[in-house]
Write a protein that holds these residues in place. Structure first.
Motif, PDB file in Angstrom:
ATOM      1  N   TYR A  53     -21.053  11.691   2.327  1.00 61.73           N
ATOM      2  CA  TYR A  53     -19.832  11.253   1.658  1.00 61.73           C
ATOM      3  C   TYR A  53     -20.118  10.992   0.185  1.00 61.73           C
ATOM      4  N   TYR A  54     -19.041  10.899  -0.576  1.00 58.88           N
ATOM      5  CA  TYR A  54     -19.182  10.425  -1.955  1.00 58.88           C
ATOM      6  C   TYR A  54     -17.871   9.809  -2.393  1.00 58.88           C
ATOM      7  N   TYR A  55     -17.983   8.899  -3.338  1.00 60.90           N
ATOM      8  CA  TYR A  55     -16.825   8.229  -3.926  1.00 60.90           C
ATOM      9  C   TYR A  55     -16.394   9.037  -5.135  1.00 60.90           C
ATOM     10  N   ASP A  56     -15.143   9.514  -5.124  1.00 62.05           N
ATOM     11  CA  ASP A  56     -14.728  10.364  -6.236  1.00 62.05           C
ATOM     12  C   ASP A  56     -13.751   9.698  -7.204  1.00 62.05           C
ATOM     13  N   TYR A  57     -13.020   8.709  -6.753  1.00 65.88           N
ATOM     14  CA  TYR A  57     -12.113   8.006  -7.657  1.00 65.88           C
ATOM     15  C   TYR A  57     -12.204   6.504  -7.426  1.00 65.88           C
ATOM     16  N   TRP A  58     -12.180   5.787  -8.542  1.00 69.74           N
ATOM     17  CA  TRP A  58     -12.260   4.330  -8.521  1.00 69.74           C
ATOM     18  C   TRP A  58     -11.135   3.729  -9.350  1.00 69.74           C
ATOM     19  N   GLY A  59     -10.709   2.541  -8.956  1.00 67.50           N
ATOM     20  CA  GLY A  59      -9.878   1.756  -9.846  1.00 67.50           C
ATOM     21  C   GLY A  59     -10.734   1.141 -10.933  1.00 67.50           C
ATOM     22  N   LYS A  60     -10.093   0.541 -11.902  1.00 65.47           N
ATOM     23  CA  LYS A  60     -10.832  -0.065 -13.012  1.00 65.47           C
ATOM     24  C   LYS A  60     -11.468  -1.395 -12.636  1.00 65.47           C
ATOM     25  N   GLY A  61     -10.998  -1.951 -11.538  1.00 69.77           N
ATOM     26  CA  GLY A  61     -11.537  -3.231 -11.100  1.00 69.77           C
ATOM     27  C   GLY A  61     -10.700  -4.397 -11.593  1.00 69.77           C
ATOM     28  N   LEU A 110      -7.743 -14.647  -0.421  1.00 68.12           N
ATOM     29  CA  LEU A 110      -7.651 -13.713  -1.543  1.00 68.12           C
ATOM     30  C   LEU A 110      -6.902 -12.478  -1.069  1.00 68.12           C
ATOM     31  N   SER A 111      -5.887 -12.073  -1.832  1.00 66.45           N
ATOM     32  CA  SER A 111      -5.101 -10.888  -1.464  1.00 66.45           C
ATOM     33  C   SER A 111      -5.008  -9.946  -2.660  1.00 66.45           C
ATOM     34  N   LEU A 112      -5.404  -8.712  -2.451  1.00 71.85           N
ATOM     35  CA  LEU A 112      -5.343  -7.681  -3.482  1.00 71.85           C
ATOM     36  C   LEU A 112      -4.687  -6.433  -2.918  1.00 71.85           C
ATOM     37  N   THR A 113      -4.038  -5.702  -3.790  1.00 70.58           N
ATOM     38  CA  THR A 113      -3.406  -4.434  -3.416  1.00 70.58           C
ATOM     39  C   THR A 113      -3.905  -3.335  -4.332  1.00 70.58           C
ATOM     40  N   CYS A 114      -4.113  -2.169  -3.755  1.00 71.87           N
ATOM     41  CA  CYS A 114      -4.491  -0.984  -4.519  1.00 71.87           C
ATOM     42  C   CYS A 114      -3.360   0.032  -4.415  1.00 71.87           C
ATOM     43  N   THR A 115      -2.791   0.373  -5.547  1.00 67.45           N
ATOM     44  CA  THR A 115      -1.729   1.372  -5.591  1.00 67.45           C
ATOM     45  C   THR A 115      -2.324   2.709  -5.983  1.00 67.45           C
ATOM     46  N   VAL A 116      -2.050   3.720  -5.176  1.00 64.32           N
ATOM     47  CA  VAL A 116      -2.627   5.047  -5.376  1.00 64.32           C
ATOM     48  C   VAL A 116      -1.559   6.005  -5.869  1.00 64.32           C
ATOM     49  N   SER A 117      -1.880   6.764  -6.888  1.00 64.96           N
ATOM     50  CA  SER A 117      -0.980   7.810  -7.371  1.00 64.96           C
ATOM     51  C   SER A 117      -1.756   9.105  -7.502  1.00 64.96           C
ATOM     52  N   GLY A 118      -1.031  10.209  -7.391  1.00 68.91           N
ATOM     53  CA  GLY A 118      -1.663  11.523  -7.513  1.00 68.91           C
ATOM     54  C   GLY A 118      -2.309  12.022  -6.230  1.00 68.91           C
ATOM     55  N   GLY A 119      -2.178  11.271  -5.159  1.00 68.24           N
ATOM     56  CA  GLY A 119      -2.745  11.676  -3.881  1.00 68.24           C
ATOM     57  C   GLY A 119      -2.277  10.733  -2.798  1.00 68.24           C
ATOM     58  N   SER A 120      -2.195  11.224  -1.579  1.00 66.57           N
ATOM     59  CA  SER A 120      -1.694  10.409  -0.485  1.00 66.57           C
ATOM     60  C   SER A 120      -2.824   9.718   0.263  1.00 66.57           C
ATOM     61  N   ILE A 121      -2.590   8.472   0.659  1.00 67.10           N
ATOM     62  CA  ILE A 121      -3.605   7.747   1.428  1.00 67.10           C
ATOM     63  C   ILE A 121      -3.696   8.253   2.870  1.00 67.10           C
ATOM     64  N   THR A 122      -2.816   9.183   3.232  1.00 67.60           N
ATOM     65  CA  THR A 122      -2.902   9.779   4.565  1.00 67.60           C
ATOM     66  C   THR A 122      -3.531  11.166   4.529  1.00 67.60           C
ATOM     67  N   GLN A 157      -4.521  14.561 -10.641  1.00 68.79           N
ATOM     68  CA  GLN A 157      -5.435  13.484 -10.966  1.00 68.79           C
ATOM     69  C   GLN A 157      -5.081  12.247 -10.146  1.00 68.79           C
ATOM     70  N   VAL A 158      -6.013  11.810  -9.352  1.00 68.17           N
ATOM     71  CA  VAL A 158      -5.792  10.635  -8.534  1.00 68.17           C
ATOM     72  C   VAL A 158      -6.098   9.387  -9.351  1.00 68.17           C
ATOM     73  N   GLN A 159      -5.243   8.408  -9.241  1.00 71.87           N
ATOM     74  CA  GLN A 159      -5.462   7.137  -9.924  1.00 71.87           C
ATOM     75  C   GLN A 159      -5.303   5.999  -8.934  1.00 71.87           C
ATOM     76  N   LEU A 160      -6.161   5.005  -9.068  1.00 72.28           N
ATOM     77  CA  LEU A 160      -6.099   3.805  -8.249  1.00 72.28           C
ATOM     78  C   LEU A 160      -5.987   2.604  -9.173  1.00 72.28           C
ATOM     79  N   GLN A 161      -5.136   1.664  -8.784  1.00 73.03           N
ATOM     80  CA  GLN A 161      -4.916   0.482  -9.614  1.00 73.03           C
ATOM     81  C   GLN A 161      -4.900  -0.761  -8.736  1.00 73.03           C
TER      82      GLN A 161
END
Length: 123
Positions: free
Chosen positions: A108-116, A18-30, A1-5
């Motif tokens: 294409y399609y968007y399959d995982y999103w952060g909560k915002g 404005l600076s934001l970071t998205c941390t990804v778990s359950g999958g690699s950004i590469t 399960q991929v999660q983005l935060q």
């Protein structure tokens, strides 16, 4: 399960960055064929795609925001980040990070999103 935060300040002053970071778990950004996106939704408006960084590190940006936007990544932390410079109150929005799978056909399609995360630009 991929999660983005998403993480970052909820309040930014006008003219600042404005600076934001998205941390990804359950999958690699590469992981091949995946693109990592920043999307925002101003109050009362629709979703606006801001830009993305691809699995191999290439970047593309919305033409309307290109001059103010920078997306980077830290593969050691499995994170990608957004910087938006010279913000104004019109940049107030909920900011989302999202993963997009792009096929060789171009579809294409968007399959995982952060909560915002809500970011307000105000003095």
């Amino acid at each position: 399960q991929v999660q983005l935060q998403e993480s970052g300040p909820g309040l930014v002053k006008p003219s600042q960055t404005l600076s934001l970071t998205c941390t990804v778990s359950g999958g690699s950004i590469t992981s091949i064929y995946y693109y990592w996106n920043w999307i925002r939704q101003p109050p009362g408006k629709g979703l606006e795609w801001m830009g993305a960084i691809a699995y191999e590190g290439s970047r593309n940006y919305s033409p309307s925001l290109r001059s103010r936007t920078s997306i980077s990544r830290d593969t050691s932390k499995n994170q990608f980040s957004l910087q938006l410079s010279s913000v104004t109150p019109e940049d107030t929005a909920v900011y989302y990070c999202a993963r997009r799978l792009t096929y060789s056909s171009g579809s294409y399609y968007y399959d995982y999103w952060g909560k915002g995360t809500q970011v307000t630009v105000s003095s």
